[in-house]
Motif scaffolding. Structure first.
Motif, PDB file in Angstrom:
ATOM      1  N   ILE A   1       1.447  -6.843  -7.667  1.00  0.00           N
ATOM      2  CA  ILE A   1       0.945  -7.100  -6.339  1.00  0.00           C
ATOM      3  C   ILE A   1      -0.889  -5.823  -6.862  1.00  0.00           C
ATOM      4  CG2 ILE A   1       2.660  -6.393  -5.301  1.00  0.00           C
ATOM      5  CD1 ILE A   1       2.754  -3.373  -6.115  1.00  0.00           C
TER       6      ILE A   1
ATOM      7  N   ILE B   1      -3.285 -13.391  -2.221  1.00  0.00           N
ATOM      8  CA  ILE B   1      -2.013 -13.014  -1.116  1.00  0.00           C
ATOM      9  C   ILE B   1      -2.552 -12.607  -0.183  1.00  0.00           C
ATOM     10  CG2 ILE B   1      -0.417 -11.243  -1.991  1.00  0.00           C
ATOM     11  CD1 ILE B   1       1.276 -13.096  -1.302  1.00  0.00           C
ATOM     12  N   SER B   2      -3.669 -11.466  -0.663  1.00  0.00           N
ATOM     13  CA  SER B   2      -4.040 -10.700   0.100  1.00  0.00           C
ATOM     14  C   SER B   2      -5.562 -10.872   0.894  1.00  0.00           C
ATOM     15  CB  SER B   2      -4.221  -9.148  -0.729  1.00  0.00           C
ATOM     16  OG  SER B   2      -5.521  -9.772  -1.309  1.00  0.00           O
TER      17      SER B   2
ATOM     18  N   VAL C   1      -4.015  -6.347  -4.820  1.00  0.00           N
ATOM     19  CA  VAL C   1      -3.938  -6.250  -3.471  1.00  0.00           C
ATOM     20  C   VAL C   1      -4.731  -4.807  -3.656  1.00  0.00           C
ATOM     21  CG1 VAL C   1      -3.417  -4.774  -1.541  1.00  0.00           C
ATOM     22  CG2 VAL C   1      -2.028  -6.238  -2.816  1.00  0.00           C
TER      23      VAL C   1
ATOM     24  N   LEU D   1      -0.484   1.713  -9.160  1.00  0.00           N
ATOM     25  CA  LEU D   1      -1.992   1.409  -7.743  1.00  0.00           C
ATOM     26  C   LEU D   1      -2.981   2.258  -7.385  1.00  0.00           C
ATOM     27  CD1 LEU D   1      -0.043   0.060  -4.394  1.00  0.00           C
ATOM     28  CD2 LEU D   1      -1.878  -1.067  -5.919  1.00  0.00           C
TER      29      LEU D   1
END
Lengths: 206, 280
Positions: B227, B240-241, B230, B139
């Motif tokens: 993810i 999704i975010s 994000v 990330l």
């Protein structure tokens, strides 16, 4: 120019977040692992239910949990801790259940035939056998959780991640590398410490 | 025959001779108590510091219950094409990132292997560089690359590739170090040079291992690619975010279910492929 004192504090807070989340997650995992273990016969409904619950907690990434919990619990470390704890419970629960499935059932039969209830048999026959194993898994998970706790701040869930997000967003290049270096050092230090502890725990088991 | 009951003096004598049989001595007990006290103190401080008050927990849980209630039933929403596109983008990011990482990791693995490069200092420093790269989470790389190349899947691909190159290179180096020497000696005896030794002596032995590792990384990268969005690095994470931001919880639930199903499908596929390659 470097705000070393505040970063050290944030790093300490991140480590505490990881420790608390591991503790809570592993605690929930122990409670769920006994019904989820196939060999203890927890019941037709309870056993699959526990297994599905662990699966659900395991497959949803921590960041997604954190995004949702930040809405529910507000911005801050509380949401991050709960998110990591949820994921930890799922991941550790599976390993714990497997450890329980691999134990001998002699002691279990002994306690049951002496009139012990299902809970007592779990506590006095199975737990002492698997405790070192579970402890070593939990320590391993602590190492993983420290990494997660350092980035979970990206979505506003506390720890050094928030500070890192800020300095990256503002292009403070020197501070980015300083924080990254601190995080790597902390992760390495905890890895070494936890590895030694784990070897001692495993040594005590043998 | 029954033994005569022990007198108090006997008990005292035995206690002096074998203190361990009468439970822990005072010092061990005090240490234990101290340890528990320190633990409880830390726990209390941590709970207080992070704001685990009953009131906050209760408010949070009721908020969570509302969210969960809104999540049922999951719905794809109006922009379901975007969701599917994001999902495809995530899988593509994972594939491309792993592919690039695996390609670069092959020569790096040879450089890091002790039986190929004999210069210890070079090898040691290269290994430490690998370790350093590995310590940085994907990330963080994604966030850095989003600043460098802009929002979008390219940042995600680069983040996956950079984070994985180091780990794959280390695993490759270990595989190469474990390769048998006989084939290499055979190539040498037949008059092969350094490169021919690597190509025909070592590579055929380690290639299946490398491929299996790359597949394993592809599996875990489909999880992480989901993810990376994000922080703005493309894929389903972005979808999704965004939906969490506007509180379309039924669509969030749909995306989570879709993510879980995709990851399970890819796990199953990759496990079959790996078994074929190694076990075949």
């Amino acid at each position: 120019m470097y705000r070393l004192d505040s970063w050290a504090w944030l790093l300490l807070e991140t480590a505490n977040m990881a420790a608390l989340a591991t503790l809570m997650g592993a605690g929930a995992a122990v409670l769920l692992a006994f019904p989820a273990a196939r060999n203890l016969g927890a019941g037709r409904i309870l056993c699959p239910a526990a297994r599905r619950l662990l699966e659900a907690m395991r497959t949803v990434p921590e960041i997604v949990f954190a995004l949702i919990l930040v809405w529910a619990f507000g911005v801050g470390p509380l949401a991050g801790i709960l998110a990591i704890a949820l994921h930890t419970a799922g991941a550790c629960g599976k390993l714990f259940a497997e450890a329980i499935e691999n134990t001998g059932l002699g002691a279990w039969a002994g306690v049951r035939s002496a009139g012990g209830t299902w809970m007592q048999a779990c506590r006095f026959a199975i737990l002492p056998q698997v405790a070192p194993n579970l402890l070593s898994y939990a320590l391993l998970r602590f190492e993983i959780n420290l990494r997660s706790a350092s980035v979970i701040g990206f979505v506003g869930a506390g720890g050094i991640g928030e500070e890192l997000y800020k300095v990256i967003a503002f292009n403070y290049y020197e501070e980015i590398s300083a924080i990254l270096l601190l995080v790597i050092l902390a992760v390495c230090a905890i890895d070494l410490l936890s590895e030694r502890l784990r070897h001692r725990v495993i040594g005590a088991m043998a | 025959m029954s033994a005569a009951p022990m007198s108090a003096a006997d008990v005292a004598a035995w206690r002096a001779r074998m203190p361990g049989a009468f439970g822990r001595d005072g010092r061990a007990r005090a240490l234990r108590l101290l340890g528990w006290a320190a633990f409880l103190l830390w726990l209390g401080w941590a709970l207080w510091h992070f704001g685990f008050t009953p009131e906050r927990l209760w408010n949070g849980l009721s908020g969570l219950a509302t969210i969960l209630r809104l999540m049922v039933p999951p719905s794809p929403g109006e922009l379901w094409v975007d969701i599917l596109q994001g999902l495809a983008e995530s899988v593509a990011m994972a594939f491309l990132g792993t592919f690039i990482a695996a390609l670069i990791a092959v020569p790096l693995g040879f450089l890091g292997a002790g039986n190929v490069v004999t210069n210890t200092l070079f090898r040691f420093s290269l290994r430490r560089v690998f370790d350093g790269f590995r310590g940085i989470d994907q990330l963080i790389w994604a966030l850095a690359f989003v600043r460098a190349v802009g929002l979008g899947p390219l940042a995600g691909v680069l983040a996956i590739a950079t984070a994985d190159v180091a780990v794959l290179a280390k695993l490759n180096a270990e595989a190469i170090e474990n390769a048998e020497r006989r084939q290499v000696e055979g190539v040498t005896a037949a008059g092969g040079g350094f490169l021919a030794r690597l190509r025909f002596g070592v590579l055929p032995q380690v290639l299946p291992v490398m491929l299996a590792q790359a597949l394993y990384f592809f599996e875990s990268n489909t999880r992480s690619a989901a993810i990376l969005g994000v922080v703005g690095a493309g894929g389903i994470g972005l979808q999704i975010s965004e939906r969490i931001r506007v509180r379309h919880w039924d669509e969030v639930a749909f995306i989570i279910l879709l993510m879980v199903a995709t990851v399970a499908a890819i796990d199953w596929l990759s496990a079959r492929l790996r078994r074929r390659m190694i076990g075949g």
